[in-house]
Design a protein around this motif. Structure first.
Motif, short mmCIF file in Angstrom:
data_model
loop_
_atom_site.label_atom_id
_atom_site.label_comp_id
_atom_site.label_asym_id
_atom_site.label_seq_id
_atom_site.Cartn_x
_atom_site.Cartn_y
_atom_site.Cartn_z
N ALA A 331 57.81 -27.03 -19.75
CA ALA A 331 57.40 -26.56 -21.08
C ALA A 331 56.22 -25.59 -20.97
O ALA A 331 56.18 -24.54 -21.61
N GLN A 335 55.70 -21.38 -21.68
CA GLN A 335 54.65 -20.83 -22.56
C GLN A 335 53.61 -20.04 -21.77
O GLN A 335 52.54 -19.73 -22.30
N ALA A 392 49.63 -29.01 -27.75
CA ALA A 392 50.83 -28.85 -28.58
C ALA A 392 52.07 -29.23 -27.79
O ALA A 392 52.98 -29.90 -28.31
N ALA A 393 52.12 -28.86 -26.50
CA ALA A 393 53.28 -29.18 -25.67
C ALA A 393 53.39 -30.70 -25.47
O ALA A 393 54.49 -31.27 -25.54
N ARG A 396 54.67 -32.30 -28.67
CA ARG A 396 56.12 -32.06 -28.86
C ARG A 396 56.93 -33.00 -27.97
O ARG A 396 57.89 -33.62 -28.40
N LYS A 399 56.95 -36.52 -29.18
CA LYS A 399 57.81 -36.69 -30.35
C LYS A 399 59.26 -36.83 -29.92
O LYS A 399 59.99 -37.71 -30.39
N LEU A 400 59.66 -36.01 -28.96
CA LEU A 400 61.05 -36.05 -28.45
C LEU A 400 61.34 -37.39 -27.79
O LEU A 400 62.44 -37.91 -27.89
#
Ligand code: PLP
Length: 401
Positions: A331, A335, A392-393, A396, A399-400
């Protein structure tokens, strides 16, 4: 997108001044240093200037420096070169090393073990430090060599190598001491006449200190004899046969000069210019600390692996609870951030880090750990951007999951 390189422990970019120094030795100054003619004498002089520069970084005599192809060769030359004669003469010999070494040392030790050398692999404490008591308990009358790394490549933790060497010599002055200083060179002062006066062999690698890959050196204290790994010409005082890599050696010499300047720069805090590069250790460790503190503050369930009291100034190894570090790496790469979860040669491997496991982390904890290593080129602006992207990564991915 401007990429952010936070993987300097895997390799560092070659400094422009280093490239400039080496370039003529590919073209107009291309003699073989063993040739008697003028072109040869010129390259011989360049090799010897570089040797003096590396010797100056390590505070030793030029003749104590042997140029190699990098850290791996230096480590192998130290271990096998010292212990092979005992195997040849069927004499018992004991090597003490640690469970947290780079594979260049660990696998060389394992190969020697298969051939009859007794090897003890010391375990670190939870902070990643080898305790003097562990060494004291392992010393035997047959101990011939000790190899303990200086700065760990995965955690940055600095071992008390000077103290360990003193303990070994007090037990038996004939014991030789090697340290893999590949991740310390250019980041910490390396004084083989002072703090490390009991160290007999010390490895460095060019590409961890802003010189090209495939360059390195081994410090061999005067009076220490080792068997060469390869046979051929008499180069490097019969300790490393083969025509010298002149451009690479010149580059390593120039990088050593620049490393010394960096280490001696006045310890002023990092420039307020967001795009300024680190010009000294304080600014480099200041950037690493802001990255670390920023991540700890922004992401719950985040822990630093390894003692923060004794660390190379550019490295942090962070565990993010509930995160698969491999997914996080991918990820982050998408980015624009280059990071790693351990030694570069382990990236892509599914095995958890042997260093973190030895420190007592569970395999799941080791797999959720990431190494971020800054270079002298890392800027405050890049750290600010990393502090936006990484939390932020992580959020995320959590959450996944
Ligand atoms: N030792 C340590 C601590 C390292 O970090 C590395 C490289 O990552 C090496 C040895 C091997 O050095 P080289 O890549 O120059 O062979």
């Amino acid at each position: 997108m401007q990429r952010i390189y936070l993987d300097a422990n895997a390799t560092t970019p070659v400094l422009p001044a280093v490239v400039e120094a080496m370039l003529p030795y590919f073209t107009e100054c291309s003699g073989n240093p063993s040739s008697a003619h003028l072109a040869g004498q010129r390259t011989r002089a360049a090799v010897e200037r570089a040797r003096a520069a590396v010797a100056s970084l390590l505070h030793c005599a030029a003749k104590e420096i042997v140029f190699t192809s990098g850290g791996t060769e230096s480590d192998n030359l130290a271990l096998t070169g010292i212990l092979q004669p005992f195997l040849d003469h069927n004499e018992p010999a004991h090597l003490i090393t640690t469970q947290i070494e780079h594979h260049a040392v660990l696998y060389a030790a394992e190969a020697l073990e298969k051939r009859g050398i007794r090897v003890t692999y010391l375990a670190p404490n939870r902070g990643g430090l080898i305790e003097p008591a562990a060494l004291e308990a392992a010393l035997t009358p047959e101990t011939k060599l000790i190899s303990v790394m200086l700065a760990n490549n995965e955690t940055g933790v600095i071992q008390p190598v000077g103290k360990l060497a003193r303990i070994a010599k007090a037990y038996n002055p004939a014991i030789l001491v090697h340290t893999d200083a590949v991740q310390a060179a250019g980041k910490l002062p390396l004084d083989t006449a002072g703090e490390f006066k009991n160290i007999d062999l010390l490895s460095i690698s060019g590409h961890k200190m802003y010189a090209p890959q495939g360059t390195g050196a081994l410090f061999i204290r005067s009076g220490v004899h080792l068997m060469p790994l390869q046979y051929g010409g008499p180069q490097e005082r019969q300790r490393r046969a083969g025509t010298e890599n002149v451009p690479g050696i010149v580059a390593l010499g120039r990088a050593a000069e620049l490393a010394q300047e960096f280490l001696h720069q006045a310890l002023e805090p990092h420039s307020s210019q967001p795009t300024a590069h680190s010009s000294n250790i304080a600014s480099l460790s200041g950037l690493r600390d802001s990255l670390e503190q920023g991540l700890l503050a922004a992401i719950p369930g985040t822990h630093i692996n390894g003692s923060t009291a004794h660390r190379a100034p550019n490295t942090t190894n962070i565990r993010f609870e509930g995160i698969d570090a491999e997914s996080l790496l991918i990820a982050l790469d998408m980015q624009g951030i280059a990071a790693s979860f351990g030694a570069a040669c382990q990236s892509g491997a599914t095995e958890p880090s042997h260093v973190l496991l030895a420190m007592g982390l569970t395999p799941a904890e080791a797999r959720s750990s990431l190494r971020l290593s800054l270079s002298r080129h890392t800027t405050a602006e890049e750290i600010d951007r990393a502090l936006q992207i990484i939390p932020a990564a992580v959020a995320r991915l959590r959450k996944l999951a």
